[in-house]
Design an enzyme around this catalytic site. Structure first.
Site, PDB file in Angstrom:
ATOM      1  N   ARG A 223       0.566  -1.043  -0.104  1.00 25.46           N
ATOM      2  CA  ARG A 223      -0.239  -0.057  -0.017  1.00 25.46           C
ATOM      3  C   ARG A 223       0.833   1.144  -0.370  1.00 25.46           C
ATOM      4  O   ARG A 223       2.077   1.454   0.513  1.00 25.46           O
ATOM      5  CB  ARG A 223      -0.987  -0.301   1.690  1.00 25.46           C
ATOM      6  CG  ARG A 223      -2.076  -1.000   1.332  1.00 25.46           C
ATOM      7  CD  ARG A 223      -2.781  -0.436   0.016  1.00 25.46           C
ATOM      8  NE  ARG A 223      -4.201  -1.463   0.029  1.00 25.46           N
ATOM      9  CZ  ARG A 223      -4.005  -2.609  -0.724  1.00 25.46           C
ATOM     10  NH1 ARG A 223      -3.472  -3.173  -1.549  1.00 25.46           N
ATOM     11  NH2 ARG A 223      -5.412  -2.865  -0.304  1.00 25.46           N
ATOM     12  N   HIS A 271      -1.677   1.560  -9.510  1.00 23.22           N
ATOM     13  CA  HIS A 271      -2.597   0.172  -8.876  1.00 23.22           C
ATOM     14  C   HIS A 271      -3.300  -1.021  -9.371  1.00 23.22           C
ATOM     15  O   HIS A 271      -4.779  -1.348  -9.271  1.00 23.22           O
ATOM     16  CB  HIS A 271      -3.424   0.844  -7.564  1.00 23.22           C
ATOM     17  CG  HIS A 271      -3.850  -0.031  -6.679  1.00 23.22           C
ATOM     18  ND1 HIS A 271      -4.349   0.484  -4.963  1.00 23.22           N
ATOM     19  CD2 HIS A 271      -3.531  -1.475  -5.847  1.00 23.22           C
ATOM     20  CE1 HIS A 271      -4.039  -0.584  -4.252  1.00 23.22           C
ATOM     21  NE2 HIS A 271      -4.480  -1.292  -4.879  1.00 23.22           N
TER      22      HIS A 271
END
Length: 308
Positions: A223, A271
């Protein structure tokens, strides 16, 4: 018994089609068309709605559409409602593809060659063979173990680090904070696949980079919150790190003008390392609902105390 989906609406349409094919007797709705909120028993979401307990008083189970759950404020979920992370095989397969692609790109100096192309420079770089390169993976859950298994075929020397002990054939494993410096000191390419928790937020920082071999390379597919961005820039500019591949950021998307967009030693993707495949995700959700209704253990159930 309604299943409510609250995430990407384009993929949601595919979810609706597969639900209609495989469970035509189960009412399935796409947010914001929730129908009768009292009928919602199961929620599939990237981010849950506000006041979830008051909005859906009969909620029994919540699914994350992704492998992680850090986007959830677990404190807002009713204590009796389990939170389950997505464990359909498409997530793992896509992550393995992306991680292997990126490790090989870092190993073969692709980030540097892309920078040279922009500058119209034709220059070879010294070759390092896979047997001479050490790859360390932080986070030895389902994804980390799958990535390491695939990396074995390339001949890298493989290491793994985890909060709790693991034993993986062909991988030198380390566990706990006290073993982290030894693990880092042997990681020429560092892969972050940790869950994001209060303990791991900001773990990719100047102190950690200082323990890596000089000129090491970084892949972050965890993340954005794992990374201290300013520390990465300093490490790259000073030669502590030689390259980084980043699939995650904080915030997402990055704002215009952010240094990651143009840094010559960073390869950035939006992402996309791992995505949920609706067809197999629906099967996983239906199977988990059936397990829940039978009172059986739930695969992927989150430990609220640990946050993953």
């Amino acid at each position: 018994m309604t299943v409510l989906y609250k995430a990407n609406l384009v993929r949601g349409a595919e979810w609706a089609r597969f639900f209609a094919e495989r469970a035509p007797d189960v009412p399935f709705r796409l947010w914001p068309d929730i129908g009768d909120p009292n009928a919602v028993r199961y929620l599939v979401a990237w981010q849950p709605p506000d006041d979830i307990a008051a909005t859906f008083p009969n909620l029994e189970l919540v699914f994350s559409v992704g492998a992680g759950v850090d986007q959830f404020d677990i404190t807002k979920l009713p204590p009796h409602v389990p939170l389950v992370r997505m464990m359909e095989p498409g997530i793992t397969d896509r992550m393995v593809e992306y991680a292997c692609m990126s490790v090989l790109a870092l190993h073969r100096d692709l980030v540097q060659f892309i920078s040279q192309q922009r500058e119209q420079v034709w220059r070879e770089l010294p070759a390092t063979y896979t047997g001479e390169r050490r790859v360390g993976v932080m986070g030895l859950g389902l994804l980390g173990q799958a990535v390491l298994e695939r990396l074995k075929s390339f001949g890298f020397s493989l290491l793994g680090w985890n909060r709790s002990p693991r034993e993986i054939d062909g991988v030198t494993c380390y566990a706990g904070a006290e073993a982290l410096p030894d693990f880092l000191g042997q990681s020429d390419i560092l892969v972050c696949l940790l869950p994001l928790t209060s303990e791991t937020r900001g773990i990719l920082n100047a102190d950690l980079f200082a323990h890596l071999p000089r000129g090491a390379r970084l892949l972050n597919v965890g993340r954005g919150g794992h990374l201290v961005e300013a520390d990465l820039i300093v490490a790259l500019d000073s030669g502590i790190l030689s390259a980084a591949v980043l699939d995650v950021a904080e915030p997402e998307p990055l704002p215009a003008g952010h240094p990651f967009w143009s840094h010559p030693r960073i390869l950035l993707t939006p992402h996309i390392a791992s995505t949920t495949k609706p067809e197999t995700a629906v099967d996983y959700v239906l199977d988990t609902i059936a397990r829940h209704r039978r009172g059986e253990p739930l695969p992927g159930r989150i430990d609220r105390d640990r946050g993953y």
